[in-house]
Design a protein around this motif. Structure first.
Motif, PDB file in Angstrom:
ATOM      1  N   MET A 132       0.853  -1.188   0.000  1.00  0.00           N
ATOM      2  CA  MET A 132       0.000   0.000   0.000  1.00  0.00           C
ATOM      3  C   MET A 132       0.885   1.232   0.000  1.00  0.00           C
ATOM      4  O   MET A 132       2.070   1.161   0.389  1.00  0.00           O
ATOM      5  N   GLY A 133       0.318   2.352  -0.400  1.00  0.00           N
ATOM      6  CA  GLY A 133       1.127   3.555  -0.379  1.00  0.00           C
ATOM      7  C   GLY A 133       0.373   4.781  -0.848  1.00  0.00           C
ATOM      8  O   GLY A 133      -0.846   4.757  -1.004  1.00  0.00           O
ATOM      9  N   TRP A 134       1.157   5.818  -1.105  1.00  0.00           N
ATOM     10  CA  TRP A 134       0.611   7.120  -1.487  1.00  0.00           C
ATOM     11  C   TRP A 134       1.376   7.702  -2.664  1.00  0.00           C
ATOM     12  O   TRP A 134       2.607   7.646  -2.704  1.00  0.00           O
ATOM     13  N   TYR A 135       0.618   8.262  -3.598  1.00  0.00           N
ATOM     14  CA  TYR A 135       1.136   9.109  -4.651  1.00  0.00           C
ATOM     15  C   TYR A 135       0.560  10.500  -4.424  1.00  0.00           C
ATOM     16  O   TYR A 135      -0.392  10.678  -3.674  1.00  0.00           O
ATOM     17  N   THR A 145       5.719   4.065   0.135  1.00  0.00           N
ATOM     18  CA  THR A 145       5.082   2.753   0.073  1.00  0.00           C
ATOM     19  C   THR A 145       5.442   1.942   1.314  1.00  0.00           C
ATOM     20  O   THR A 145       6.481   2.192   1.944  1.00  0.00           O
ATOM     21  N   VAL A 146       4.586   0.983   1.627  1.00  0.00           N
ATOM     22  CA  VAL A 146       4.864   0.072   2.741  1.00  0.00           C
ATOM     23  C   VAL A 146       4.340  -1.309   2.382  1.00  0.00           C
ATOM     24  O   VAL A 146       3.232  -1.450   1.863  1.00  0.00           O
ATOM     25  N   THR A 147       5.157  -2.321   2.635  1.00  0.00           N
ATOM     26  CA  THR A 147       4.748  -3.690   2.346  1.00  0.00           C
ATOM     27  C   THR A 147       4.051  -4.303   3.559  1.00  0.00           C
ATOM     28  O   THR A 147       4.075  -3.736   4.662  1.00  0.00           O
ATOM     29  N   SER A 148       3.478  -5.478   3.358  1.00  0.00           N
ATOM     30  CA  SER A 148       2.836  -6.169   4.468  1.00  0.00           C
ATOM     31  C   SER A 148       3.855  -6.588   5.520  1.00  0.00           C
ATOM     32  O   SER A 148       3.504  -6.790   6.683  1.00  0.00           O
ATOM     33  N   VAL A 195      -3.650   2.196   5.681  1.00  0.00           N
ATOM     34  CA  VAL A 195      -2.328   2.791   5.571  1.00  0.00           C
ATOM     35  C   VAL A 195      -2.423   4.244   6.011  1.00  0.00           C
ATOM     36  O   VAL A 195      -3.437   4.910   5.764  1.00  0.00           O
ATOM     37  N   TYR A 196      -1.384   4.714   6.670  1.00  0.00           N
ATOM     38  CA  TYR A 196      -1.337   6.085   7.172  1.00  0.00           C
ATOM     39  C   TYR A 196      -0.136   6.811   6.578  1.00  0.00           C
ATOM     40  O   TYR A 196       0.894   6.198   6.268  1.00  0.00           O
ATOM     41  N   LEU A 197      -0.269   8.119   6.447  1.00  0.00           N
ATOM     42  CA  LEU A 197       0.860   8.955   6.060  1.00  0.00           C
ATOM     43  C   LEU A 197       0.896  10.132   7.023  1.00  0.00           C
ATOM     44  O   LEU A 197       0.053  11.023   6.951  1.00  0.00           O
ATOM     45  N   GLN A 198       1.851  10.104   7.936  1.00  0.00           N
ATOM     46  CA  GLN A 198       2.051  11.209   8.855  1.00  0.00           C
ATOM     47  C   GLN A 198       2.971  12.212   8.186  1.00  0.00           C
ATOM     48  O   GLN A 198       4.115  11.887   7.846  1.00  0.00           O
ATOM     49  N   MET A 199       2.473  13.416   7.994  1.00  0.00           N
ATOM     50  CA  MET A 199       3.213  14.455   7.288  1.00  0.00           C
ATOM     51  C   MET A 199       3.528  15.581   8.251  1.00  0.00           C
ATOM     52  O   MET A 199       2.613  16.264   8.726  1.00  0.00           O
ATOM     53  N   ASN A 200       4.799  15.769   8.528  1.00  0.00           N
ATOM     54  CA  ASN A 200       5.252  16.832   9.424  1.00  0.00           C
ATOM     55  C   ASN A 200       6.037  17.876   8.640  1.00  0.00           C
ATOM     56  O   ASN A 200       6.495  17.613   7.526  1.00  0.00           O
ATOM     57  N   SER A 201       6.188  19.033   9.233  1.00  0.00           N
ATOM     58  CA  SER A 201       6.952  20.121   8.601  1.00  0.00           C
ATOM     59  C   SER A 201       6.500  20.346   7.162  1.00  0.00           C
ATOM     60  O   SER A 201       7.336  20.445   6.244  1.00  0.00           O
ATOM     61  N   LEU A 202       5.210  20.440   6.964  1.00  0.00           N
ATOM     62  CA  LEU A 202       4.678  20.603   5.613  1.00  0.00           C
ATOM     63  C   LEU A 202       5.113  21.931   5.021  1.00  0.00           C
ATOM     64  O   LEU A 202       5.225  22.949   5.725  1.00  0.00           O
ATOM     65  N   GLN A 203       5.364  21.899   3.722  1.00  0.00           N
ATOM     66  CA  GLN A 203       5.811  23.077   2.990  1.00  0.00           C
ATOM     67  C   GLN A 203       4.870  23.327   1.812  1.00  0.00           C
ATOM     68  O   GLN A 203       4.170  22.412   1.368  1.00  0.00           O
ATOM     69  N   PHE A 240      -3.149  10.551  -3.413  1.00  0.00           N
ATOM     70  CA  PHE A 240      -3.909   9.359  -3.788  1.00  0.00           C
ATOM     71  C   PHE A 240      -3.345   8.137  -3.077  1.00  0.00           C
ATOM     72  O   PHE A 240      -2.139   7.873  -3.140  1.00  0.00           O
ATOM     73  N   CYS A 241      -4.218   7.401  -2.456  1.00  0.00           N
ATOM     74  CA  CYS A 241      -3.845   6.133  -1.855  1.00  0.00           C
ATOM     75  C   CYS A 241      -3.954   5.033  -2.918  1.00  0.00           C
ATOM     76  O   CYS A 241      -4.828   5.087  -3.789  1.00  0.00           O
TER      77      CYS A 241
END
Length: 118
Positions: free
Chosen positions: A34-37, A50-53, A78-86, A94-95
């Motif tokens: 799973m992952g994010w674009y 991306t992250v595998t099982s 699946v999670y995407l923690q986004m810090n220090s966003l610019q 998109f997941c």
């Protein structure tokens, strides 16, 4: 029918954080990957992370040290923690999930907008 539902996008100021979530539902055996674009205005879609099982992760250089991808196998999420966003992180995120059911296929969420602006 497999569906991916995303949540967590929004408008934030530079330096702030957001957490995106994406949950897969439907009938399937397993989700190897799973992952994010993301796709910024006027640009091509690019892989973010991306992250595998098995828990192996990869991410693009521009987000390393700021974004962290993780997943909950039991919740098919699946999670995407986004810090220090610019501002350059502004995009539709998109997941995706590579899912093995009666067939193997890649599924996509509808996208969630992240806007970073002061």
């Amino acid at each position: 029918q497999v569906q991916l539902v995303e949540s967590g996008g929004g408008l934030v100021q530079p330096g702030e954080s957001l957490r995106l979530s994406c949950t897969a539902s439907g009938s399937f055996a397993r989700i190897p990957n799973m992952g994010w674009y993301r796709q910024a205005p006027g640009k091509q879609r690019e892989l973010v992370a991306t992250v595998t099982s098995g828990g192996s992760t990869e991410s693009t250089d521009s987000v390393k040290g700021r974004f962290t991808i993780s997943r909950d196998i039991a919740k098919n999420t699946v999670y995407l923690q986004m810090n220090s966003l610019q501002p350059e992180d502004t995009a539709v995120y998109f997941c995706y999930a590579f899912i093995i059911g009666t067939i193997a296929n890649t599924y996509w969420g509808e996208g969630t907008l992240v806007t970073v602006s002061s």
